[in-house]
Scaffold this motif. Structure first.
Motif, mmCIF file in Angstrom:
data_model
loop_
_atom_site.group_PDB
_atom_site.id
_atom_site.type_symbol
_atom_site.label_atom_id
_atom_site.label_comp_id
_atom_site.label_asym_id
_atom_site.label_seq_id
_atom_site.Cartn_x
_atom_site.Cartn_y
_atom_site.Cartn_z
ATOM 1 N N MET A 53 -8.628 17.909 1.343
ATOM 2 C CA MET A 53 -9.270 18.432 2.532
ATOM 3 C C MET A 53 -10.394 17.488 2.936
ATOM 4 O O MET A 53 -11.104 16.974 2.091
ATOM 5 C CB MET A 53 -9.837 19.816 2.259
ATOM 6 N N LEU A 54 -10.540 17.299 4.196
ATOM 7 C CA LEU A 54 -11.580 16.431 4.712
ATOM 8 C C LEU A 54 -12.622 17.264 5.451
ATOM 9 O O LEU A 54 -12.332 18.339 5.952
ATOM 10 C CB LEU A 54 -10.965 15.392 5.665
ATOM 11 N N LYS A 55 -13.852 16.754 5.503
ATOM 12 C CA LYS A 55 -14.913 17.482 6.185
ATOM 13 C C LYS A 55 -14.683 17.554 7.684
ATOM 14 O O LYS A 55 -15.098 18.487 8.342
ATOM 15 C CB LYS A 55 -16.262 16.839 5.898
ATOM 16 N N SER A 56 -14.045 16.556 8.246
ATOM 17 C CA SER A 56 -13.800 16.534 9.680
ATOM 18 C C SER A 56 -12.343 16.215 9.943
ATOM 19 O O SER A 56 -11.749 15.383 9.264
ATOM 20 C CB SER A 56 -14.672 15.471 10.345
ATOM 21 N N LYS A 57 -11.774 16.875 10.932
ATOM 22 C CA LYS A 57 -10.384 16.555 11.247
ATOM 23 C C LYS A 57 -10.281 15.218 11.953
ATOM 24 O O LYS A 57 -9.190 14.729 12.204
ATOM 25 C CB LYS A 57 -9.741 17.676 12.055
ATOM 26 N N TYR A 58 -11.425 14.604 12.245
ATOM 27 C CA TYR A 58 -11.440 13.265 12.846
ATOM 28 C C TYR A 58 -11.938 12.208 11.851
ATOM 29 O O TYR A 58 -12.411 11.161 12.239
ATOM 30 C CB TYR A 58 -12.316 13.261 14.113
ATOM 31 N N ALA A 59 -11.821 12.498 10.560
ATOM 32 C CA ALA A 59 -12.213 11.513 9.549
ATOM 33 C C ALA A 59 -11.288 10.301 9.645
ATOM 34 O O ALA A 59 -10.108 10.428 9.997
ATOM 35 C CB ALA A 59 -12.130 12.128 8.156
ATOM 36 N N LYS A 60 -11.819 9.136 9.345
ATOM 37 C CA LYS A 60 -11.032 7.910 9.466
ATOM 38 C C LYS A 60 -9.809 7.916 8.550
ATOM 39 O O LYS A 60 -8.809 7.275 8.835
ATOM 40 C CB LYS A 60 -11.908 6.694 9.174
ATOM 41 N N SER A 61 -9.891 8.628 7.431
ATOM 42 C CA SER A 61 -8.788 8.618 6.472
ATOM 43 C C SER A 61 -7.729 9.687 6.738
ATOM 44 O O SER A 61 -6.764 9.794 5.982
ATOM 45 C CB SER A 61 -9.335 8.790 5.058
ATOM 46 N N VAL A 62 -7.880 10.466 7.811
ATOM 47 C CA VAL A 62 -6.899 11.521 8.093
ATOM 48 C C VAL A 62 -5.545 10.886 8.415
ATOM 49 O O VAL A 62 -5.459 9.880 9.114
ATOM 50 C CB VAL A 62 -7.384 12.446 9.229
ATOM 51 N N THR A 63 -4.492 11.451 7.818
ATOM 52 C CA THR A 63 -3.149 10.907 8.051
ATOM 53 C C THR A 63 -2.281 11.866 8.863
ATOM 54 O O THR A 63 -1.295 11.443 9.455
ATOM 55 C CB THR A 63 -2.445 10.609 6.713
ATOM 56 N N ALA A 64 -2.627 13.152 8.866
ATOM 57 C CA ALA A 64 -1.860 14.127 9.641
ATOM 58 C C ALA A 64 -2.655 15.422 9.732
ATOM 59 O O ALA A 64 -3.544 15.666 8.928
ATOM 60 C CB ALA A 64 -0.510 14.400 8.982
ATOM 61 N N TRP A 65 -2.305 16.230 10.722
ATOM 62 C CA TRP A 65 -2.871 17.572 10.845
ATOM 63 C C TRP A 65 -1.770 18.571 10.563
ATOM 64 O O TRP A 65 -0.644 18.425 11.027
ATOM 65 C CB TRP A 65 -3.398 17.817 12.259
ATOM 66 N N ILE A 66 -2.125 19.601 9.796
ATOM 67 C CA ILE A 66 -1.178 20.673 9.525
ATOM 68 C C ILE A 66 -1.825 21.964 9.995
ATOM 69 O O ILE A 66 -2.911 22.313 9.561
ATOM 70 C CB ILE A 66 -0.828 20.753 8.021
ATOM 71 N N TYR A 67 -1.144 22.656 10.908
ATOM 72 C CA TYR A 67 -1.658 23.899 11.465
ATOM 73 C C TYR A 67 -0.990 25.092 10.800
ATOM 74 O O TYR A 67 0.185 25.058 10.470
ATOM 75 C CB TYR A 67 -1.406 23.967 12.972
ATOM 76 N N ILE A 68 -1.776 26.167 10.636
ATOM 77 C CA ILE A 68 -1.242 27.369 10.006
ATOM 78 C C ILE A 68 -0.997 28.488 11.006
ATOM 79 O O ILE A 68 -0.246 29.383 10.741
ATOM 80 C CB ILE A 68 -2.174 27.883 8.896
ATOM 81 N N GLY A 69 -1.653 28.452 12.136
ATOM 82 C CA GLY A 69 -1.522 29.531 13.113
ATOM 83 C C GLY A 69 -1.053 28.996 14.443
ATOM 84 O O GLY A 69 -0.745 27.818 14.597
ATOM 85 N N GLU A 70 -1.013 29.858 15.406
ATOM 86 C CA GLU A 70 -0.551 29.480 16.736
ATOM 87 C C GLU A 70 -1.672 28.938 17.614
ATOM 88 O O GLU A 70 -1.465 28.092 18.456
ATOM 89 C CB GLU A 70 0.103 30.678 17.430
ATOM 90 N N ASP A 71 -2.895 29.437 17.419
ATOM 91 C CA ASP A 71 -4.005 29.079 18.298
ATOM 92 C C ASP A 71 -4.276 27.574 18.310
ATOM 93 O O ASP A 71 -4.424 26.974 19.354
ATOM 94 C CB ASP A 71 -5.269 29.821 17.866
ATOM 95 N N ASP A 72 -4.346 26.965 17.133
ATOM 96 C CA ASP A 72 -4.683 25.550 17.059
ATOM 97 C C ASP A 72 -3.614 24.658 17.679
ATOM 98 O O ASP A 72 -3.913 23.596 18.206
ATOM 99 C CB ASP A 72 -4.922 25.140 15.607
ATOM 100 N N VAL A 73 -2.370 25.074 17.600
ATOM 101 C CA VAL A 73 -1.287 24.283 18.180
ATOM 102 C C VAL A 73 -1.460 24.193 19.697
ATOM 103 O O VAL A 73 -1.155 23.168 20.302
ATOM 104 C CB VAL A 73 0.088 24.881 17.805
ATOM 105 N N MET A 74 -1.996 25.227 20.307
ATOM 106 C CA MET A 74 -2.197 25.230 21.756
ATOM 107 C C MET A 74 -3.212 24.155 22.164
ATOM 108 O O MET A 74 -3.186 23.664 23.273
ATOM 109 C CB MET A 74 -2.676 26.600 22.228
#
Length: 191
Positions: free
Chosen positions: A1-22
């Motif tokens: 887990m990273l502190k920010s979803k915009y961290a330089k080392s982020v390789t992918a985003w995984i969503y669990i709900g519907e709201d974030d996908v929107m």
């Protein structure tokens, strides 16, 4: 887990709900601005399907939870004062929760539960009340009551007129699963 979803080392985003996908397009635009690249985005269900396809079924420990037998003096939900008046319940119940949480932190766990019961009875329905209950029961190793109060918290969160807080419910379910595992461990050590 990273502190920010915009961290330089982020390789992918995984969503669990519907709201974030929107918000996918907004997130992609911000990633392009902040990181200079797009981030691949997947839904948790798709990740699960991919892993299942690649590695096959995984054998898991028994999830049979057995009977839950809480013993407590809490009034039933339908008898709670100010049940449908959140503001009044907050005003009348919060002082009891505050006193109860001080007692919990001081180690007076049984008295803390009595005060939490009064907060709940007066209509206090903040998530922190249920977390305080759960932490107290966990400290007492009273997993049946911990599970029961978490079940009530889930029920009340899902019944809110506004959209139920999906993340909050998931956190509660995780805590419930941990309590069940601890209960099973305790029961197996008694055998």
């Amino acid at each position: 887990m990273l502190k920010s979803k915009y961290a330089k080392s982020v390789t992918a985003w995984i969503y669990i709900g519907e709201d974030d996908v929107m918000n996918y397009e907004i997130d992609q635009k911000q990633a392009l601005e902040k990181l200079g690249r797009n981030i691949p985005t997947y839904h948790l269900i798709d990740v699960w399907k991919y892993l299942k396809e690649k590695f096959g079924e995984v054998e898991t420990a028994s999830t049979e939870e057995g009977p839950i037998n809480p013993i407590h003096n809490r009034v039933p939900l339908k008898e709670i004062r100010n049940l449908h008046d959140w503001d009044k319940g907050y005003d009348e119940g919060m002082p009891y929760w505050e006193k109860g949480d001080k007692e919990r932190k001081a180690g007076n766990l049984e008295h803390a539960i009595e005060l939490f019961d009064l907060a709940r009875y007066n209509g206090y329905d903040a998530p922190i009340l249920y977390m305080s209950y759960a932490m107290t029961y966990r400290k007492l190793k009273d997993y049946d009551n911990e599970i029961a109060i978490i079940d009530e918290a889930i029920e009340r969160t899902q019944s809110e007129k506004e959209n139920a807080n999906v993340i909050r419910i998931m956190e509660l379910k995780e805590r419930r699963a941990k309590a069940i595992a601890l209960k099973q461990k305790l029961n197996s050590s008694k055998r």
